[in-house]
Write an enzyme that holds these catalytic residues in place. Structure first.
Site, PDB file in Angstrom:
ATOM      1  CG  HIS A 131      47.669 114.276  28.098  1.00 45.76           C
ATOM      2  ND1 HIS A 131      47.170 115.412  27.219  1.00 45.76           N
ATOM      3  CD2 HIS A 131      48.198 113.390  27.143  1.00 45.76           C
ATOM      4  CE1 HIS A 131      48.119 115.112  26.002  1.00 45.76           C
ATOM      5  NE2 HIS A 131      48.357 113.916  26.150  1.00 45.76           N
ATOM      6  CG  HIS A 157      44.439 113.448  24.965  1.00 45.29           C
ATOM      7  ND1 HIS A 157      44.981 112.913  26.018  1.00 45.29           N
ATOM      8  CD2 HIS A 157      45.134 112.948  23.832  1.00 45.29           C
ATOM      9  CE1 HIS A 157      45.944 112.001  25.467  1.00 45.29           C
ATOM     10  NE2 HIS A 157      45.796 112.080  24.320  1.00 45.29           N
ATOM     11  CB  CYS A 214      56.838 106.760  14.637  1.00 45.86           C
ATOM     12  SG  CYS A 214      56.489 107.134  16.282  1.00 45.86           S
ATOM     13  CB  CYS A 264      53.266 109.079  14.857  1.00 43.55           C
ATOM     14  SG  CYS A 264      54.231 110.060  15.321  1.00 43.55           S
ATOM     15  CB  CYS A 293      59.342 109.364  15.746  1.00 40.19           C
ATOM     16  SG  CYS A 293      58.063 110.513  15.797  1.00 40.19           S
ATOM     17  CG  HIS A 343      56.006 110.453  19.594  1.00 44.48           C
ATOM     18  ND1 HIS A 343      55.207 110.268  18.540  1.00 44.48           N
ATOM     19  CD2 HIS A 343      55.061 110.368  20.591  1.00 44.48           C
ATOM     20  CE1 HIS A 343      54.044 110.309  18.461  1.00 44.48           C
ATOM     21  NE2 HIS A 343      53.922 110.386  19.871  1.00 44.48           N
ATOM     22  CE  LYS A 397      51.250 115.923  20.915  1.00 45.51           C
ATOM     23  NZ  LYS A 397      50.972 114.759  20.077  1.00 45.51           N
ATOM     24  CE  LYS A 441      50.239 109.359  32.015  1.00 49.29           C
ATOM     25  NZ  LYS A 441      49.011 109.584  32.375  1.00 49.29           N
TER      26      LYS A 441
HETATM   27  N1  MSP Z   1      43.730 108.588  17.146  1.00 44.23           N
HETATM   28  C1  MSP Z   1      44.484 109.518  16.500  1.00 44.23           C
HETATM   29  C2  MSP Z   1      43.688 110.515  15.847  1.00 44.23           C
HETATM   30  C3  MSP Z   1      42.556 109.906  14.750  1.00 44.23           C
HETATM   31  S1  MSP Z   1      41.311 111.087  14.056  1.00 44.23           S
HETATM   32  C4  MSP Z   1      40.624 110.387  12.861  1.00 44.23           C
HETATM   33  C5  MSP Z   1      45.329 110.421  17.664  1.00 44.23           C
HETATM   34  N2  MSP Z   1      44.878 110.331  18.670  1.00 44.23           N
HETATM   35  S2  MSP Z   1      45.572 110.826  20.068  1.00 44.23           S
HETATM   36  O1  MSP Z   1      45.031 110.410  20.914  1.00 44.23           O
HETATM   37  O2  MSP Z   1      47.015 110.618  19.932  1.00 44.23           O
HETATM   38  O3  MSP Z   1      45.539 112.473  19.664  1.00 44.23           O
HETATM   39  C6  MSP Z   1      44.535 113.032  19.341  1.00 44.23           C
HETATM   40  C7  MSP Z   1      44.490 114.511  19.502  1.00 44.23           C
HETATM   41  O4  MSP Z   1      44.971 115.153  20.738  1.00 44.23           O
HETATM   42  C8  MSP Z   1      45.861 115.366  18.715  1.00 44.23           C
HETATM   43  O5  MSP Z   1      45.582 115.441  17.305  1.00 44.23           O
HETATM   44  C9  MSP Z   1      45.719 116.481  19.261  1.00 44.23           C
HETATM   45  O6  MSP Z   1      44.451 117.235  18.545  1.00 44.23           O
HETATM   46  C10 MSP Z   1      45.462 116.478  20.707  1.00 44.23           C
HETATM   47  N3  MSP Z   1      46.546 116.566  21.533  1.00 44.23           N
HETATM   48  C11 MSP Z   1      47.140 115.453  21.944  1.00 44.23           C
HETATM   49  N4  MSP Z   1      48.268 116.112  22.708  1.00 44.23           N
HETATM   50  C12 MSP Z   1      48.096 117.282  22.533  1.00 44.23           C
HETATM   51  C13 MSP Z   1      48.767 118.477  23.234  1.00 44.23           C
HETATM   52  N5  MSP Z   1      49.959 118.522  24.027  1.00 44.23           N
HETATM   53  N6  MSP Z   1      48.589 119.932  22.852  1.00 44.23           N
HETATM   54  C14 MSP Z   1      47.108 120.050  21.988  1.00 44.23           C
HETATM   55  N7  MSP Z   1      46.655 118.851  21.625  1.00 44.23           N
HETATM   56  C15 MSP Z   1      47.232 117.668  21.655  1.00 44.23           C
HETATM   57  O7  MSP Z   1      45.932 111.080  17.035  1.00 44.23           O
END
Ligand code: MSP
Length: 540
Positions: free
Chosen positions: A46, A49, A154, A157, A171, A174, A322, A325
């Site tokens: 999304h 990310h 969690c 997370c 959590c 979340h 935040k 999904k």
């Molecule tokens: N897999 C772990 C990261 C491991 S790194 C060795 C993880 N993955 S994740 O897919 O859940 O999220 C990765 C990153 O996406 C978050 O740290 C953040 O940088 C970004 N984001 C996810 N949702 C976000 C927002 N709503 N806003 C900004 N960034 C966010 O965590």
């Protein structure tokens, strides 16, 4: 998974723990190394990310533009309970699930023109083998021991919490119920590294940016560190603990190492020495502790250099929360690219808000900025300049006459914009960098208003002046096409096509930017609008 660590070659990388050895002390390091988090494959991407990755790509492209040798890594995080659960719900094995999801992530990155150099999957052998080797080494040297873990966890997370952080059994991120675990786990002696971590934050404040996150990490570690549970026995989707394979590794112990395994740790010492340590780990603030506490402690234990900077940006929020999904607020990047194009998309998430702070996403704000900066200021500048060149000089960029103070000022403005852009990039401020570029775009528009070429065109004795002005404007647009290329690579290419020149080449900015006469004699084409206006109703 069948992993044989006995055939794994012993690594011979420097065990120098001086964190500066990388850039200053390690003569082999000649690559600027930037990473994004690796994304969980339980879900599709999304815009939250993509926020991290687009910003990383901009910074990387700028570093390449000034002639640096850069390595840009992204990838997917494929182990852990969350992925196992998602695969089960979908009736496939975890690896089948991951194999289905990886193309979804790659597709989005392609659409957003993310110029990564490597995409690592944590299920690849090039990752799992060195991961096992390192964990085995930490065990052999006494940094890992067996004990019983009891406490909250969690799954969303994939993180352990202190009981004091859990309110109403939820959590804190979340707001979903946590699991209370009680099992025999291997533990990493994280607490033994507290003093060295504190010293790190004090002597190298740039290790955690921005300051607010540094303070957060600092007080967390000051408050006392518990040893970290690093293995689980209640499920099997993970990297097996080599000396006790009924345990799999806690997903973060495996995931964090993607940053070292991808650049040859344990496989290719020469490459590893050229690339490691990372210059910049770009992350969201939700995964700060893992990157600024656990990761450096693991590296200290392993005797590896520490990354230069962990920069944690804020969240994209919807309704104050935040975007995710899990909260049913995730918006697909494809939806926005359909309306704004990849350039409009990238521009928005680089330019809006302050990198580091939370920012609320809204369609209206996105459309308003797109129309003001891109459709009006930049798009109109290109189309009206090329239209005037077409009309007055048969679409061929004319020879300029003698420059006046106005032309000198315009050239100085371009140099200033580039310098300011570079300073802002080095401060990890993409919005500030683009503000500098768009100040220059507006300066060119003012120059056109001041010189009024449409009036000059009506006076035959002003033909040389008209040539000077239009050549100057085309040259400024060429400069803009370079300066916007890290943010909007496709728009840069299209503008240059209309100017009759090739895409931005490999020459460093210091060579390609200075204004000159390289466009003189080139045939320009008034093509389709680079940034068609977006009607706000359309975005509802
Ligand atoms: N897999 C772990 C990261 C491991 S790194 C060795 C993880 N993955 S994740 O897919 O859940 O999220 C990765 C990153 O996406 C978050 O740290 C953040 O940088 C970004 N984001 C996810 N949702 C976000 C927002 N709503 N806003 C900004 N960034 C966010 O965590």
């Amino acid at each position: 998974m069948n992993i044989d660590i006995t055939s794994y070659p012993d690594k011979d990388i420097s065990r120098d723990t001086d964190r500066d050895a990388g850039k200053d002390g390690n003569p082999s390091k000649d690559i600027f190394y930037v990473t994004t988090p690796i994304y969980y494959v339980n879900d599709v991407p999304h815009i939250g990310h993509a926020y991290t990755t687009v910003n990383a790509d901009f910074l990387v492209r700028f570093h390449r533009l000034v002639g640096e040798n850069v390595f840009f890594l992204t990838g997917t995080d494929e182990h852990g309970q969350k992925i196992a659960q998602t695969a089960e719900v979908n009736g496939v094995s975890p690896i089948e699930w991951a194999d289905q999801m990886v193309p979804r992530w790659r597709d989005v990155w392609e659409r957003l023109e993310i110029s990564y150099d490597d995409f690592i999957r944590t299920t690849e052998e090039r990752h799992t083998r060195p991961v096992q080797e390192l964990v085995q080494r930490l065990y052999d040297q006494g940094d890992i021991y067996l004990d019983t873990y009891t406490g909250p966890y969690c799954v969303a997370c994939e993180a352990f919490y202190q009981p004091s952080e859990i309110i109403d059994n939820l959590c804190p991120i979340h707001e979903r119920p946590v699991e209370w675990l009680e099992e025999q786990n291997y533990f990493f002696r994280l607490s033994a590294y507290a003093d060295r971590l504190i010293e790190l934050y004090q002597t190298h404040p740039e290790f955690v940016e921005p300051e607010i996150r540094r303070n957060e990490v600092f007080s967390f570690v000051k408050g006392g560190l518990q040893d970290l549970s690093i293995s689980r026995t209640s499920f099997s989707w993970g990297v097996p603990i080599p000396w006790d394979p009924k345990h799999v590794m806690y997903v973060w112990i495996d995931a964090l190492q993607n940053y070292t395994t991808a650049v040859g740790h344990g496989r290719d010492p020469e490459r590893f020495a050229r690339t490691w340590p990372a210059d910049l780990h770009l992350i969201g603030k939700d995964i700060l502790r893992q990157h600024a506490v656990i990761w450096p402690a693991m590296l200290m234990a392993a005797g590896l250099d520490l990354p230069k900077t962990v920069f944690a940006h804020g969240f994209l929020t919807v309704g104050g929360k935040k975007m995710s999904k899990t909260n049913l607020t995730g918006i697909s990047p494809h939806t926005l690219v359909d309306t704004f194009g990849s350039d409009g998309y990238r521009y928005h998430f680089l330019r809006e808000g302050t990198f580091g702070q939370d920012g609320a996403f809204s369609w209206e704000a996105m459309a308003a900025r797109y129309n003001a900066d891109l459709a009006n200021d930049l798009g109109n500048l290109v189309s009206r300049s090329l239209a005037m060149t077409t009309k007055n000089f048969d679409a061929v960029v004319p020879h300029p006459g003698e420059p006046t103070q106005l032309e000198e000022d315009l050239r100085a403005a371009a140099t200033r914009a580039a310098a300011e852009m570079e300073a802002r990039v080095r401060k990890l401020d993409p919005a500030g960098a683009l503000a500098a570029v768009f100040d220059f775009v507006r300066a060119v528009n003012h120059y056109i208003d001041d010189t009024a070429p449409w009036k000059l065109a009506k006076e035959p004795d002003q033909r040389e002046r008209l040539a000077t002005v239009l050549q100057g404007v085309c040259e400024a647009i060429r400069q803009i096409s370079i300066l916007i290329s890290p943010a909007m690579p496709s728009a840069s290419r299209r503008i240059r096509e209309q100017l009759g020149i090739d895409p931005v080449d490999e020459r460093p900015l210091s060579e390609s930017l200075p204004a000159g006469t390289s466009l003189v004699g080139k045939k320009v084409t008034k093509g389709t609008s680079i940034f068609p206006r977006v009607e706000v109703e359309k975005t509802d």
